[in-house]
Each structure stands twice: as C-alpha cells, then as structure tokens.
Write an enzyme that holds these catalytic residues in place. Structure first.
Site, mmCIF file in Angstrom:
data_model
loop_
_atom_site.group_PDB
_atom_site.id
_atom_site.type_symbol
_atom_site.label_atom_id
_atom_site.label_comp_id
_atom_site.label_asym_id
_atom_site.label_seq_id
_atom_site.Cartn_x
_atom_site.Cartn_y
_atom_site.Cartn_z
ATOM 1 N N VAL A 19 0.869 -1.174 0.000
ATOM 2 C CA VAL A 19 0.000 0.000 0.000
ATOM 3 C C VAL A 19 0.905 1.222 0.000
ATOM 4 O O VAL A 19 2.079 1.143 0.354
ATOM 5 C CB VAL A 19 -0.959 0.034 1.218
ATOM 6 N N SER A 20 0.337 2.359 -0.403
ATOM 7 C CA SER A 20 1.178 3.542 -0.604
ATOM 8 C C SER A 20 1.524 4.295 0.667
ATOM 9 O O SER A 20 2.537 4.982 0.737
ATOM 10 C CB SER A 20 0.495 4.499 -1.593
ATOM 11 N N SER A 21 0.670 4.203 1.687
ATOM 12 C CA SER A 21 0.919 4.976 2.904
ATOM 13 C C SER A 21 0.630 4.140 4.142
ATOM 14 O O SER A 21 -0.061 3.119 4.076
ATOM 15 C CB SER A 21 0.066 6.251 2.919
#
Length: 207
Positions: free
Chosen positions: A11-13
C-alpha cells in the site's frame, strides 16, 4: 531444492490497510510467513520488503500479487522488474486479479505467453497513468486550496506583544538583531522573516 511460493503486498501509505491483499494471498495458499509487504510508494522498486523478497527467490519459485499495481506504478520499471523475475531469476509470477498474467509453466503456451505480454504492457501503462492522474489531482487540489487561503505545513509562529517595541529598538540601533531575536524568544531567521513580511505589507498598503 523444493520450489516455494511467496506473496507480495503493498500500500502507498502507513494509514492504508493491507488486509484485503493479505487475505487474497492466504486464500491462494501462500503461507503467512512467506508474504512480504511494504507500505511505500509504487513509483520505484526501492522498497525494503520487496528487495528482501527478490534476494530470497530461487529458480522455480512463484511470486503472487493481488494486482499489477501492487507490484508498482512505473510503466518501464514494472516491465523491467517482470523480466528480471521471470527471465533472470527464472521464477514465475501470478497476478490474482488477472488470470492471464500467470507465468507458471503449466499455464503457458506460445499464444498464452504472447497474450500475457500484451496484457502486462497494457496494465502497466494503466497503472502509471493512474499514478500520474493521482499526482495531478493532488497538485490541483493543493493549488485550489492555496487559492482559497488554506495554508499547508506548520502554522506561522505568533508574534509576541513586545514585537513592535523590540522592532523599534532594533531599527533605532539600540539593540542588535540577535538581541532582538533573544527578547522575542525566536531565531534570528524568524525575526528577519517577520521584518520582511512587515516591509511587504507596508508596500501593499502604500500601493
């Protein structure tokens, strides 16, 4: 050496949840201890868990991801990394959301390999376009918010009540810039910034 199956999730964050990807990988049959996960941008492959996965792989192993954009979002790098895993490392890749992207030998013939290459290039392109669109929407949102007067970052430090008097003392030469900053309990840089803001405000009022 027995071939092993590994999973990769991303996931990006840090505030995003890996649960859906982890559930999908487990349902496919990837052991929990064989799943590598990152909370990092997909702009490149400089991610700690991903690099650990790559260093773990041996010829014949299988890498499973839920979707191609979990692998990455940079078109050229996705294609390069795909070739690295399948050609140089001689491992297979399975993309759960796209059954055509399954390079295991039992799923491949010449036509299947050709279709998989076409689909991979298309999906990699879509992944990068979506990343670019997200960045553009973020930039437009920030610009629109700034136009409405929304400020980003730390809130500006409030000037103490003694600022006008301290400023006059500095301008008259009674105290140095460092002494003025000391009286205001701020850095010299902050005091200089306040002085510049005062000058700009005076010019705007005069005009």
């Amino acid at each position: 050496m027995d071939n092993k199956t590994y999973g990769y999730a991303r996931v990006s964050s840090r505030d995003q949840n890996l649960a859906r990807q982890l559930d999908a990988l487990s349902e496919f049959g990837v052991p929990k201890e064989a799943i590598f996960s990152d909370k990092a941008s997909g702009k490149n492959f400089d991610r700690p868990a991903y690099q650990s996965l790559i260093s773990t792989l041996h010829a014949g192993d299988v890498v499973v991801v839920k979707s191609i954009d979990r692998l990455g979002r940079n078109y050229d790098e996705i294609l390069e990394e795909w070739r690295c895993i399948t050609k140089r490392l001689e491992c297979a890749i399975v993309v759960l959301d796209m059954p055509l992207l399954d390079t295991r030998a039992s799923h491949r013939d010449l036509t299947g390999a050709f279709i998989a290459d076409v689909v991979l290039q298309l999906l990699s392109y879509v992944a990068q376009v979506e990343r670019d669109n997200i960045k553009q929407r973020q930039a437009e949102g920030i610009a629109a918010a700034q136009a409405r007067g929304v400020r980003f970052g730390r809130p500006p430090k409030k000037r103490p009540r003694c600022y006008p008097e301290t400023k006059r003392s500095f301008l008259s030469g009674s105290i140095t810039k460092r002494e003025a900053a000391g009286r205001l309990h701020v850095s010299v840089t902050t005091f200089e910034k306040w002085m510049r803001e005062d000058q700009l405000e005076s010019k705007l009022v005069a005009s």
